[in-house]
Design a protein around this motif. Sequence first.
Motif, PDB file in Angstrom:
ATOM      1  N   THR A   6     -13.190  -8.957  26.802  1.00 56.38           N
ATOM      2  CA  THR A   6     -12.285  -9.089  28.366  1.00 56.38           C
ATOM      3  C   THR A   6     -13.479  -8.809  29.482  1.00 56.38           C
ATOM      4  OG1 THR A   6     -11.428  -6.834  28.795  1.00 56.38           O
ATOM      5  CG2 THR A   6     -10.238  -8.169  27.156  1.00 56.38           C
ATOM      6  N   GLY A   7     -13.193  -9.794  30.342  1.00 60.41           N
ATOM      7  CA  GLY A   7     -14.204  -9.878  31.355  1.00 60.41           C
ATOM      8  C   GLY A   7     -15.483 -10.332  30.908  1.00 60.41           C
ATOM      9  N   GLY A   8     -15.425 -11.210  29.741  1.00 60.50           N
ATOM     10  CA  GLY A   8     -16.545 -11.772  29.327  1.00 60.50           C
ATOM     11  C   GLY A   8     -17.595 -12.654  30.242  1.00 60.50           C
ATOM     12  N   ALA A   9     -16.920 -13.187  31.219  1.00 55.38           N
ATOM     13  CA  ALA A   9     -17.756 -14.181  31.965  1.00 55.38           C
ATOM     14  C   ALA A   9     -18.255 -13.475  33.400  1.00 55.38           C
ATOM     15  CB  ALA A   9     -16.887 -15.243  32.598  1.00 55.38           C
ATOM     16  N   GLY A  10     -17.948 -11.950  33.224  1.00 55.16           N
ATOM     17  CA  GLY A  10     -18.720 -11.211  34.492  1.00 55.16           C
ATOM     18  C   GLY A  10     -19.905 -10.881  34.060  1.00 55.16           C
ATOM     19  N   PHE A  11     -20.621 -10.043  35.371  1.00 54.67           N
ATOM     20  CA  PHE A  11     -21.998  -9.753  35.217  1.00 54.67           C
ATOM     21  C   PHE A  11     -22.336  -9.117  33.747  1.00 54.67           C
ATOM     22  CE2 PHE A  11     -24.487  -5.857  36.396  1.00 54.67           C
ATOM     23  CZ  PHE A  11     -25.777  -6.500  35.872  1.00 54.67           C
ATOM     24  N   ILE A  12     -21.545  -7.832  33.486  1.00 53.71           N
ATOM     25  CA  ILE A  12     -22.117  -7.055  32.419  1.00 53.71           C
ATOM     26  C   ILE A  12     -21.539  -7.888  31.022  1.00 53.71           C
ATOM     27  CG2 ILE A  12     -21.688  -5.031  31.025  1.00 53.71           C
ATOM     28  CD1 ILE A  12     -21.704  -3.511  33.752  1.00 53.71           C
ATOM     29  N   GLY A  13     -20.376  -8.432  31.279  1.00 59.77           N
ATOM     30  CA  GLY A  13     -19.728  -9.071  30.156  1.00 59.77           C
ATOM     31  C   GLY A  13     -20.387 -10.227  29.534  1.00 59.77           C
ATOM     32  N   SER A  14     -21.052 -11.004  30.388  1.00 60.41           N
ATOM     33  CA  SER A  14     -21.822 -12.122  29.920  1.00 60.41           C
ATOM     34  C   SER A  14     -23.171 -11.536  29.164  1.00 60.41           C
ATOM     35  CB  SER A  14     -22.327 -13.028  31.084  1.00 60.41           C
ATOM     36  OG  SER A  14     -23.257 -12.514  32.027  1.00 60.41           O
ATOM     37  N   HIS A  15     -23.956 -10.724  29.544  1.00 58.36           N
ATOM     38  CA  HIS A  15     -24.870 -10.167  28.726  1.00 58.36           C
ATOM     39  C   HIS A  15     -24.410  -9.583  27.541  1.00 58.36           C
ATOM     40  CE1 HIS A  15     -28.203 -10.422  31.829  1.00 58.36           C
ATOM     41  NE2 HIS A  15     -27.155 -10.465  32.826  1.00 58.36           N
ATOM     42  N   LEU A  16     -23.338  -9.013  27.330  1.00 55.81           N
ATOM     43  CA  LEU A  16     -22.695  -8.624  26.158  1.00 55.81           C
ATOM     44  C   LEU A  16     -22.364  -9.586  25.283  1.00 55.81           C
ATOM     45  CD1 LEU A  16     -21.785  -6.268  24.406  1.00 55.81           C
ATOM     46  CD2 LEU A  16     -19.407  -6.256  25.695  1.00 55.81           C
ATOM     47  N   CYS A  17     -21.873 -10.632  25.691  1.00 54.26           N
ATOM     48  CA  CYS A  17     -21.419 -11.804  24.594  1.00 54.26           C
ATOM     49  C   CYS A  17     -22.697 -12.455  24.168  1.00 54.26           C
ATOM     50  CB  CYS A  17     -20.706 -13.017  25.645  1.00 54.26           C
ATOM     51  SG  CYS A  17     -18.907 -12.368  25.984  1.00 54.26           S
ATOM     52  N   GLU A  18     -23.670 -12.664  25.152  1.00 54.34           N
ATOM     53  CA  GLU A  18     -25.033 -13.087  24.525  1.00 54.34           C
ATOM     54  C   GLU A  18     -25.593 -12.136  23.478  1.00 54.34           C
ATOM     55  OE1 GLU A  18     -28.234 -14.041  27.340  1.00 54.34           O
ATOM     56  OE2 GLU A  18     -26.901 -15.553  28.032  1.00 54.34           O
ATOM     57  N   ARG A  19     -25.674 -10.959  23.671  1.00 56.12           N
ATOM     58  CA  ARG A  19     -26.246  -9.925  22.619  1.00 56.12           C
ATOM     59  C   ARG A  19     -25.327 -10.048  21.337  1.00 56.12           C
ATOM     60  NH1 ARG A  19     -28.581  -4.764  22.929  1.00 56.12           N
ATOM     61  NH2 ARG A  19     -28.796  -4.183  20.596  1.00 56.12           N
ATOM     62  N   LEU A  20     -24.080 -10.224  21.461  1.00 54.32           N
ATOM     63  CA  LEU A  20     -23.276 -10.307  20.292  1.00 54.32           C
ATOM     64  C   LEU A  20     -23.409 -11.476  19.530  1.00 54.32           C
ATOM     65  CD1 LEU A  20     -19.992  -8.397  21.741  1.00 54.32           C
ATOM     66  CD2 LEU A  20     -21.636  -7.214  20.139  1.00 54.32           C
ATOM     67  N   VAL A  21     -23.408 -12.428  20.193  1.00 62.45           N
ATOM     68  CA  VAL A  21     -23.564 -13.845  19.452  1.00 62.45           C
ATOM     69  C   VAL A  21     -24.805 -14.077  18.862  1.00 62.45           C
ATOM     70  CG1 VAL A  21     -23.850 -16.470  19.871  1.00 62.45           C
ATOM     71  CG2 VAL A  21     -22.062 -15.227  21.008  1.00 62.45           C
ATOM     72  N   GLY A  22     -25.968 -13.488  19.566  1.00 61.90           N
ATOM     73  CA  GLY A  22     -27.315 -13.311  18.886  1.00 61.90           C
ATOM     74  C   GLY A  22     -27.461 -12.446  17.581  1.00 61.90           C
ATOM     75  N   GLU A  23     -26.551 -11.518  17.692  1.00 63.53           N
ATOM     76  CA  GLU A  23     -26.533 -10.583  16.293  1.00 63.53           C
ATOM     77  C   GLU A  23     -25.626 -11.378  15.338  1.00 63.53           C
ATOM     78  OE1 GLU A  23     -25.161  -6.816  17.567  1.00 63.53           O
ATOM     79  OE2 GLU A  23     -26.920  -6.198  18.588  1.00 63.53           O
ATOM     80  N   GLY A  24     -25.106 -12.512  15.505  1.00 68.19           N
ATOM     81  CA  GLY A  24     -24.490 -13.135  14.245  1.00 68.19           C
ATOM     82  C   GLY A  24     -22.907 -13.121  14.518  1.00 68.19           C
ATOM     83  N   HIS A  25     -22.159 -12.485  15.302  1.00 65.76           N
ATOM     84  CA  HIS A  25     -20.775 -12.224  15.576  1.00 65.76           C
ATOM     85  C   HIS A  25     -20.149 -13.655  16.251  1.00 65.76           C
ATOM     86  CE1 HIS A  25     -21.406  -7.913  14.625  1.00 65.76           C
ATOM     87  NE2 HIS A  25     -22.357  -7.853  15.498  1.00 65.76           N
ATOM     88  N   ASP A  26     -18.574 -13.539  15.871  1.00 62.54           N
ATOM     89  CA  ASP A  26     -17.899 -14.703  16.358  1.00 62.54           C
ATOM     90  C   ASP A  26     -17.286 -13.896  17.668  1.00 62.54           C
ATOM     91  OD1 ASP A  26     -18.502 -16.624  14.778  1.00 62.54           O
ATOM     92  OD2 ASP A  26     -16.861 -16.025  13.575  1.00 62.54           O
ATOM     93  N   VAL A  27     -17.561 -14.529  18.867  1.00 63.01           N
ATOM     94  CA  VAL A  27     -17.188 -13.670  20.084  1.00 63.01           C
ATOM     95  C   VAL A  27     -16.119 -14.691  20.811  1.00 63.01           C
ATOM     96  CG1 VAL A  27     -17.847 -12.857  22.478  1.00 63.01           C
ATOM     97  CG2 VAL A  27     -19.541 -12.701  20.226  1.00 63.01           C
ATOM     98  N   LEU A  28     -15.105 -13.998  21.123  1.00 63.68           N
ATOM     99  CA  LEU A  28     -13.812 -14.563  22.015  1.00 63.68           C
ATOM    100  C   LEU A  28     -14.227 -14.033  23.456  1.00 63.68           C
ATOM    101  CD1 LEU A  28     -10.756 -14.223  19.774  1.00 63.68           C
ATOM    102  CD2 LEU A  28     -12.513 -16.165  20.011  1.00 63.68           C
ATOM    103  N   CYS A  29     -14.518 -14.779  24.288  1.00 62.04           N
ATOM    104  CA  CYS A  29     -14.674 -14.310  25.838  1.00 62.04           C
ATOM    105  C   CYS A  29     -13.426 -14.593  26.829  1.00 62.04           C
ATOM    106  CB  CYS A  29     -16.177 -14.954  26.466  1.00 62.04           C
ATOM    107  SG  CYS A  29     -16.173 -14.787  28.231  1.00 62.04           S
ATOM    108  N   LEU A  30     -12.775 -13.484  27.117  1.00 60.88           N
ATOM    109  CA  LEU A  30     -11.585 -13.582  27.866  1.00 60.88           C
ATOM    110  C   LEU A  30     -11.839 -13.306  29.061  1.00 60.88           C
ATOM    111  CD1 LEU A  30      -8.172 -12.714  26.676  1.00 60.88           C
ATOM    112  CD2 LEU A  30      -8.829 -12.073  28.954  1.00 60.88           C
ATOM    113  N   ASP A  31     -11.405 -14.090  29.928  1.00 61.80           N
ATOM    114  CA  ASP A  31     -11.606 -14.153  31.570  1.00 61.80           C
ATOM    115  C   ASP A  31     -10.599 -14.935  32.418  1.00 61.80           C
ATOM    116  OD1 ASP A  31     -13.048 -13.613  34.111  1.00 61.80           O
ATOM    117  OD2 ASP A  31     -14.693 -12.843  32.995  1.00 61.80           O
TER     118      ASP A  31
END
Length: 311
Positions: A6-31
Amino acid sequence: MRILVTGGAGFIGSHLCERLVGEGHDVLCLDNFFTGNKRNIARLMGNERFELIRHDITQPILLEVDRIYNLACPASPIHYQYNPVKTIKTSVMGAINMLGLAKRVRARILQASTSEIYGDPQVHPQTEEYWGNVNPIGIRSCYDEGKRVAETLMMDYHRQNGVDVRIIRIFNTYGPRMAENDGRVVSNFIVQALRGEDLTVYGEGSQTRSFCYVDDLVDGMIRMMECEDFIGPVNLGNPTETTILEFAQRIIGLTGSSSKIIFNPLPADDPKQRRPDISLAGEKLGWSPKVDVATGLKQTIDYFAGVLGRK
């Protein structure tokens, strides 16, 4: 895993989403894009492991996920004081909705709390055992007390319903994708310096802060989420402390700006000192910041130079 941010399109959230996708997870970004920006997640939009959901967490949502990172909330004074009722509703009702979801689908949930729960601290550096010194009726209380209640809800859902929770307390974080108009120290100073404007220091600039680069923070968040048998709270931040005046002078030097420093009155309830004790993070997570301030600031300055150059 299938992970909700949640808050995945924010400053910290977007970096977290990128890292998780890069690790092979399916990421739902809610914002809901109150402070988030689609520009922050643009490079993920074509990735099959990434999905964007426009939604406000003050309203319930039904999803099937394994992990929930609850970052949604305006985090800078300008943004959270713009609509204080909305801010506290996001912290409190948002936490209730995300905890309800975690309870239903048996997901582990991490609450992104804040160093602001310590208020204007009377203990320095701040340890997790310190209960804080917060003004409950001040202009910052919508954020400070909202985050404190969110921590309370996490612990009550854990004790009463067995929800698998994790709590982190984020100290000042900086890096690319900060909003240039968010009123935070790093973005304010860099943008002012790059534009050749005077740098605005509040009070005498003797108040201290500690700045952690976003990549280090994201590493700590993931370590905490995947840590077994420790729910927190745990401080995540950089213990290197500097005065605001020294920091302003450093930004002028790094940008080669001709800007001068001007002094304005100190805002109400502005903390005089802020530095995390991260010994617990080192003990439980094996975590400490790796990116030195000079390296982090260079990358942040380069980012803002690009943003301002596109306008």
